[in-house]
Enzyme design. Structure first.
Site, mmCIF file in Angstrom:
data_model
loop_
_atom_site.group_PDB
_atom_site.id
_atom_site.type_symbol
_atom_site.label_atom_id
_atom_site.label_comp_id
_atom_site.label_asym_id
_atom_site.label_seq_id
_atom_site.Cartn_x
_atom_site.Cartn_y
_atom_site.Cartn_z
ATOM 1 N N HIS A 140 0.759 -1.183 0.053
ATOM 2 C CA HIS A 140 0.167 -0.081 0.002
ATOM 3 C C HIS A 140 0.932 1.067 0.115
ATOM 4 C CE1 HIS A 140 -3.356 2.656 1.298
ATOM 5 N NE2 HIS A 140 -2.683 3.442 1.741
ATOM 6 N N GLU A 141 1.758 1.380 0.808
ATOM 7 C CA GLU A 141 2.631 2.350 0.976
ATOM 8 C C GLU A 141 3.811 2.555 -0.270
ATOM 9 O OE1 GLU A 141 2.182 4.653 3.183
ATOM 10 O OE2 GLU A 141 0.955 3.259 4.307
ATOM 11 N N HIS A 145 1.589 4.131 -3.056
ATOM 12 C CA HIS A 145 1.559 5.737 -2.731
ATOM 13 C C HIS A 145 2.718 6.658 -3.469
ATOM 14 C CE1 HIS A 145 -1.842 6.822 -0.408
ATOM 15 N NE2 HIS A 145 -1.568 5.697 0.443
ATOM 16 N N GLU A 168 -5.872 7.106 -2.269
ATOM 17 C CA GLU A 168 -5.941 6.104 -1.412
ATOM 18 C C GLU A 168 -6.350 4.823 -1.959
ATOM 19 O OE1 GLU A 168 -4.690 5.502 1.407
ATOM 20 O OE2 GLU A 168 -4.139 7.581 1.775
ATOM 21 N N HIS A 217 -9.765 8.077 3.356
ATOM 22 C CA HIS A 217 -9.720 6.595 3.704
ATOM 23 C C HIS A 217 -11.069 6.211 3.795
ATOM 24 C CE1 HIS A 217 -5.639 7.399 5.258
ATOM 25 N NE2 HIS A 217 -5.254 6.111 4.518
HETATM 26 ZN ZN LIG Z 1 -2.737 5.235 2.127
#
Ligand SMILES: [Zn+2]
Length: 352
Positions: free
Chosen positions: A167-168, A171, A203, A274
């Site tokens: 997930h990171e 980004h 997100e 989120h």
């Molecule tokens: Zn995130």
């Protein structure tokens, strides 16, 4: 070149950490969690660390470029170098997990999208583990990854979670995909934030691709996948997962304060990113399950090329049109894929 903004994202939403703090009986531990919420807010404003800026922008000649650093419980970045690319495993389990999980994400984008690292120019991916004391979060600062050890009470070490690390990582990818950053709002003398529909799409990009990376790594088809993120970092008292793409906001699948939405009719412009990301997350889930098979094979490229067309202030409708136009270009108008993408955006009420 790095995008101009600093950190805007954490793996564990503030809402969950606050929820954990509210349900914490031990006053000392509660204060620690609340302190981390405040520290996280400060971190969002981080700027380039000069020691890293030059090195990480050099084009890669190797397929993977990773460096894992150790903050040794402090908050100075990047910390002491623990493991460079091609180094043997360290004796530090967390450092090796971070190294391996970043490797999976790098290989996913390289294999499926011919993308050369986060910036498509072979940038070295730097990660700092043992960040802070019992830090219950992980984040992408705009330049590198920061990974906490968790408090062991509610949140376990985050480096071991492929979904969180992916997930990171994503980004970073979207930061380089969309000029100015998808939904990134810069504020004078304040840290940047993700806002509006574009922020929610930012997100969602991270959730959708992290979910695909998990499935690709486990060789799962859409029916075998759990469609959860952060299912491997929460202790039972904290909850089961951070998010569900299958049923956003279903607290039985996630945690007690999860307020994610999956219906655009419920969207409000003030919604936290989120929260509203559930709309696009669920659209991806619906299209993927309608198509069957492996999510990354047919739908993955449609989503990636679709999001590549988005701009800093794109809306859910823009994302729907972008993914639809890619589906039509790759598979034809009225193809099974085109139909699945259209039906999905209709179901979440983005398309009429
Ligand atoms: Zn995130």
């Amino acid at each position: 070149m790095y995008a101009r903004y600093g950190c805007v994202c954490f793996a564990v939403p503030k809402r969950l950490i606050k929820h954990l703090a509210e349900h914490e009986d031990d006053a000392k531990h509660r204060d620690k969690l609340l302190g981390q919420v405040r520290h996280s807010a400060k971190l969002r404003g981080r700027r380039t660390t000069a020691t890293l800026a030059g090195a990480a922008t050099q084009p890669s000649t190797k397929p993977l470029q990773r460096s894992v650093f150790d903050a040794q419980g402090l908050t100075f970045l990047p910390g002491k170098l623990l493991r460079d690319e091609d180094d043997p495993p360290t004796r530090d389990k967390v450092a090796d997990q971070a190294y391996e999980n970043i490797g999976v994400a790098l290989q996913f984008f390289s294999t499926l999208f011919k993308r050369d690292s986060i910036d498509n120019k072979g940038m070295r991916v730097d990660a700092t583990v043992h960040y802070g004391y019992s830090f219950v979060n992980a984040m992408w600062t705009g330049e590198q990854m920061i990974i906490g050890d968790g408090d062991g009470k509610t949140v376990t070490a985050l480096a071991g979670s492929l979904g969180i690390i992916a997930h990171e990582f994503c980004h970073g990818v979207s930061q380089h995909l969309v000029p100015g950053g998808l939904g990134v709002v810069n504020r004078p003398r304040m840290p940047p934030v993700l806002k509006g529909e574009a922020g929610a799409l930012n997100e969602s990009f991270s959730d959708v691709f992290a979910s695909m990376i998990k499935q690709w790594h486990a060789k799962e088809d859409v029916t075998q996948a759990d469609w959860l993120l952060g299912d491997d970092i929460l202790k039972p008292k904290a909850g089961k997962a951070i998010r569900s793409l299958k049923d956003p906001g279903n607290q039985k699948l996630t945690y007690g304060a999860d307020d994610q939405i999956k219906d655009y009719k419920r969207y409000k412009a003030t919604d936290e990113s989120h929260k509203a990301s559930g709309i696009a997350n669920h659209a991806f889930y619906l299209a993927a399950t309608r198509l069957g098979g492996h999510s990354w094979e047919t739908l993955g490229p449609v989503w990636f090329k679709g999001f590549d067309k988005l701009r800093a202030r794109s809306t859910f409708l823009d994302a729907a049109h972008a993914t639809l136009s890619v589906a039509a270009a790759l598979h034809g108008q009225g193809s099974k894929t085109h139909d699945a993408v259209k039906a999905a955006w209709k179901k979440v009420n983005v398309l009429a």
